[in-house]
Design a protein around this motif. Sequence first.
Motif, short mmCIF file in Angstrom:
data_model
loop_
_atom_site.label_atom_id
_atom_site.label_comp_id
_atom_site.label_asym_id
_atom_site.label_seq_id
_atom_site.Cartn_x
_atom_site.Cartn_y
_atom_site.Cartn_z
N VAL A 171 82.08 -4.70 69.67
CA VAL A 171 81.59 -5.12 71.08
C VAL A 171 81.58 -6.67 71.11
O VAL A 171 80.74 -7.44 70.25
CB VAL A 171 80.29 -4.66 71.31
N LEU A 172 82.40 -7.14 72.09
CA LEU A 172 82.49 -8.77 72.20
C LEU A 172 81.74 -8.82 73.35
O LEU A 172 81.96 -8.29 74.48
CB LEU A 172 83.87 -9.19 72.26
N SER A 173 80.76 -9.71 73.23
CA SER A 173 79.83 -10.34 74.57
C SER A 173 79.96 -11.85 74.99
O SER A 173 79.98 -12.40 73.92
CB SER A 173 78.57 -9.95 74.24
N MET A 174 80.01 -11.98 76.12
CA MET A 174 79.79 -13.17 76.62
C MET A 174 79.69 -13.21 78.06
O MET A 174 80.10 -12.60 79.00
CB MET A 174 81.49 -14.03 76.49
N SER A 175 78.46 -14.10 78.34
CA SER A 175 78.16 -14.36 79.72
C SER A 175 77.85 -13.03 80.44
O SER A 175 78.10 -12.65 81.60
CB SER A 175 79.46 -14.95 80.79
N GLY A 176 77.13 -12.39 79.64
CA GLY A 176 76.45 -11.07 79.95
C GLY A 176 77.59 -9.85 80.13
O GLY A 176 77.05 -8.78 80.64
N VAL A 177 78.56 -10.07 79.69
CA VAL A 177 79.54 -9.05 79.83
C VAL A 177 79.88 -8.60 78.49
O VAL A 177 80.23 -9.38 77.41
CB VAL A 177 80.88 -9.48 80.58
N ASP A 178 80.03 -7.29 78.17
CA ASP A 178 80.52 -6.68 77.00
C ASP A 178 81.88 -5.83 77.11
O ASP A 178 82.12 -5.38 77.92
CB ASP A 178 79.43 -5.46 76.73
N PHE A 179 82.96 -6.31 76.38
CA PHE A 179 84.06 -5.85 75.90
C PHE A 179 84.03 -5.10 74.78
O PHE A 179 83.81 -5.53 73.68
CB PHE A 179 85.05 -7.00 75.76
N VAL A 180 84.18 -3.61 74.92
CA VAL A 180 84.08 -2.68 73.88
C VAL A 180 85.44 -2.41 73.37
O VAL A 180 86.45 -1.99 74.13
CB VAL A 180 83.54 -1.50 74.63
N PHE A 181 85.75 -2.34 72.09
CA PHE A 181 86.66 -1.98 71.26
C PHE A 181 86.63 -0.84 70.53
O PHE A 181 86.10 -1.20 69.37
CB PHE A 181 87.66 -3.29 70.80
N PRO A 182 86.96 0.26 70.80
CA PRO A 182 86.81 1.44 69.98
C PRO A 182 87.89 1.29 68.99
O PRO A 182 88.85 0.48 68.84
CB PRO A 182 87.24 2.80 70.81
#
Length: 214
Positions: A150-161
């Motif tokens: 999970v990459l997180s920045m500015s309150g946004v999570d980008f999830v990579f399975p």
Amino acid sequence: DGLMGLGYDSVSGISNATKTNANFIDSLNLPGESNVFGFYLSNSVDNTNGSISIGGIDKTKFTGPINYFPVIRKRVWEIDISKMTFNVGGFKGPMSIQSTAIADSGTSNFLLEARVANSVNSAVGARLIPTQSMIYEIDCMALKTGVDVVLSMSGVDFVFPPASYIQEIQLSNNQKACITRFNAGASKISIFGDAFNRAYYTIYDKANHRVGFA
């Protein structure tokens, strides 16, 4: 047949005196269109063809909001990731030491600073291949049993399975092996390549100097 660059005019390598519409995006002056293009890359999950939309975005290719990040240097699509972190099963760390990354459709994988690549790969259970300087191998069972990154920045999570960051390859002896898409690079600037773009619809908005992910 040629190369259609979609970056900023300042990196075209062609002088103002000799170029004619050298930058494709800058040449768009059609009614209702703007200096925006979007990438949708196909993957084995959705089994669809990739596409690029020029002069606008294709809203059928994503759901939810678009999260925009400003371009910090108007040469390449470079964004500030100084506050981006990664989380792998509760293990957290920074995604950058030098704080910038290029959203690049011409690069296949993540290309990270060496210390960051080591941390992320260690967290998912991968190890550097001894004969390589930037590639990490991982047990292919991780495709089924591995953890999300999970990459997180500015309150946004980008999830990579696992399926989005693990690649199965065939060796010369016809055996299979797996490597991650988190490569170590020599540059101080990270590159978020197709491994990111394949997971998230990516919008390059030159009119407002920003990159969006959805």
